[in-house]
Design an enzyme around this catalytic site. Sequence first.
Site, mmCIF file in Angstrom:
data_model
loop_
_atom_site.group_PDB
_atom_site.id
_atom_site.type_symbol
_atom_site.label_atom_id
_atom_site.label_comp_id
_atom_site.label_asym_id
_atom_site.label_seq_id
_atom_site.Cartn_x
_atom_site.Cartn_y
_atom_site.Cartn_z
ATOM 1 N N ASN A 161 -10.226 -55.014 28.055
ATOM 2 C CA ASN A 161 -9.504 -55.969 27.220
ATOM 3 C C ASN A 161 -9.869 -57.426 27.452
ATOM 4 O O ASN A 161 -9.447 -58.296 26.703
ATOM 5 C CB ASN A 161 -8.002 -55.765 27.396
ATOM 6 N N THR B 7 -5.255 -49.854 17.605
ATOM 7 C CA THR B 7 -4.247 -49.417 16.658
ATOM 8 C C THR B 7 -4.130 -47.912 16.734
ATOM 9 O O THR B 7 -5.117 -47.208 16.721
ATOM 10 C CB THR B 7 -4.729 -49.758 15.240
ATOM 11 N N LYS C 7 -6.244 -41.419 16.830
ATOM 12 C CA LYS C 7 -7.022 -42.355 17.643
ATOM 13 C C LYS C 7 -6.033 -43.380 18.195
ATOM 14 O O LYS C 7 -4.960 -43.598 17.640
ATOM 15 C CB LYS C 7 -8.110 -43.042 16.835
ATOM 16 N N THR D 295 -12.024 -45.922 18.416
ATOM 17 C CA THR D 295 -12.458 -47.280 18.790
ATOM 18 C C THR D 295 -12.830 -47.237 20.274
ATOM 19 O O THR D 295 -13.928 -46.834 20.614
ATOM 20 C CB THR D 295 -11.372 -48.327 18.474
ATOM 21 N N GLU E 198 -6.301 -47.096 27.407
ATOM 22 C CA GLU E 198 -7.444 -47.865 27.862
ATOM 23 C C GLU E 198 -7.492 -47.946 29.386
ATOM 24 O O GLU E 198 -6.574 -48.464 30.010
ATOM 25 C CB GLU E 198 -7.423 -49.257 27.245
#
Lengths: 400, 400
Positions: free
Chosen positions: A395, A187, A176, A150, A273
């Site tokens: 985000n 996730t 992932k 993702t 992230e």
Amino acid sequence: MKEIMGGITAPKGYRAAGVACGIKKENKKDLALLVTAKTAAAAGVYTKNIVKGHSLQLTIENMKTGLVDAVLINSGCANACVGERGYQDALEITSYCAKRLNSNPSRIVFGSTGVIGVPLNKDAIIKGIDACIEQLSENGGREAATAIMTTDTVCKETAVEFAIGGKTVRIGGMAKGSGMIHPNMATMISVITTDACISRNLLEELFRKITDKTFNRISVDGDTSVCDMAIILANGMAGNQPIEAGSQDYDIFAEALYLVCEKLSKMLARDGEGASKLIEIVVEGAGSAREAHEIAVAIAKSPLVKTAVFGEDANWGRIITAAGYSGVNFDPDKVDIYIGDILTCLSGVAQAFDEEKAREVLKKGEVKITVNLNSGNEKDRMWTCDFSYDYVRINASYRS
Amino acid sequence: MKEIMGGITAPKGYRAAGVACGIKKENKKDLALLVTAKTAAAAGVYTKNIVKGHSLQLTIENMKTGLVDAVLINSGCANACVGERGYQDALEITSYCAKRLNSNPSRIVFGSTGVIGVPLNKDAIIKGIDACIEQLSENGGREAATAIMTTDTVCKETAVEFAIGGKTVRIGGMAKGSGMIHPNMATMISVITTDACISRNLLEELFRKITDKTFNRISVDGDTSVCDMAIILANGMAGNQPIEAGSQDYDIFAEALYLVCEKLSKMLARDGEGASKLIEIVVEGAGSAREAHEIAVAIAKSPLVKTAVFGEDANWGRIITAAGYSGVNFDPDKVDIYIGDILTCLSGVAQAFDEEKAREVLKKGEVKITVNLNSGNEKDRMWTCDFSYDYVRINASYRS
């Protein structure tokens, strides 16, 4: 024991593919299929979030048999919180997949990761299954690992090879996450494959033990997704005698599986992230394992510790503070804190240290923080990443 | 009951000052002194972090008598984790302050907020006390409120006036935090003053109850500092008959104190580091008060919820996810979620809503998120703020 190229298709008897079926924009790969030539014994661990995605609900049901022929994973849509149709869609998709593979729907593991509250594009996935089956390949592991990404910035796969009773055995894996355990786009999903022969019960027990020390020791932002899962398949095609509990073979297999899970876990944390660094938090000298764990988690989750590491600021005050509010009762006057190998706090008291050297340590891609409570012999460690501007950017507008 | 101008010096008998004594750079104010003409009955609540700053340790000792003549607070240095000299410094500073005010050292409350691990500049503070005493004024509340600021962007004070038994009574307060409960620079400190006459025991009981619903319902980043404190002083100079438990006077006083604490709490959350919005999280329909609280805390602490609000993205999936990992066992299929007055999730299922309208709601300075569990009658609410680039910027290099 040696590391080898490849991922989930490195062990014998596995083929995989990854295609763009149309869930994601810009023709990005979004559907992965893994097929094993012989039915595999399988075990899994799942999110503890009481809200669970519909695909995951079905998978948890299916995994009760412990037999798996294929793993299907889509990215771009979590298939969560969409009502009854979510489970129904998952049923129809796994039924179709089973029919195409001459399997039983209950032997298909199905995972979905992406936005919550949006229904799956079932037709796109059905067509995608056809495309995957056409492209299934013994070299397809990387395609599959790419299709489950993702916001991951790098594709995550690894594999090892070792011998058991004279037979060559392999374990491969993909993951992932872009940081573990985000609710929407990140996730954490991992699939591990092996051609070892091992009973389902033994596999499950070992996998639970090892994931607890690896995948369950990563934190990016403390958020636990509704779709997390880690699955292991063992198809026995290496031809070894079944691995017995307590044997030397078991130890070798356990070590190999640990290495694969550890490597994938560190890849996940490092690719959190917006992350620029992998941070390892080691808590030692604790009175109990639970206490070591709780303190490590508090430090790993602290936005203030994580922003300080991002800023390459040796702000150990935030580390002792996080330990202090962890809920664990310890003696602050016994605590030593190291950043890399630099002692910053001894017996709870600030130590003079070379700020420049500390900055050098913090500039590196991997930063180790050690907290010694000097109150016992238990220890634990967590992996996390720093907290950067990019975390906020990624985000702040994920769905847009 | 009316809101009036001013802060801690609004009630009768209080004088205050704020000076730059040299702890902070650029000649910024860093020392605040509040003096009451008559000894006040006093109560306090303190950080639950087991690591406590040395000034706070002394204050907790001193507060056992419940009698206070003065409150001294420095910003720029936490006086924490510096070893035995930390407590010794605090003793010497309060002794000097008491001597200058003809008081007893045990009647001086001393608070410190700033970097951990750096000793206090005692000489600077001693000189600063002299300067404060020279400048003490009945209009000095704002100076004091300014001197306790760290990364706060606005000075926080408020006051109300009401009548008790025909007498005019006032409550005033100041606070600093830049978001509650940060370990280094944004320790939350609040000082409330009143000229009401009320017993120490009653004051303590009420203050505990009210802070639990106000100051203890703020979260900026989940980090709990080592120096947090909220103190209330009641000097009785309004001349009212002592307030009795269960009386109408008590209710009036409680309402006024709640208003002051609520206002300061919302100011703290809204001025959280880097914050652009105040977020109110309301959890209702819970089976127990504890469950409502735990879910509200999980949502208020979620970096993913907070970045979504920063990005003005109505990503309710992150809200139900945070509820789901809160540790509370509820039925996801009963959950309704509102962003402002927009229903985004009904009975656990995504609802179609106007994204543009949702964006309008999220553009406002105050955003209310409501989660109804539809499983009981208990509720709770938390205040927090969004998570922005500036939070990372501010915290990446605080010590530098």
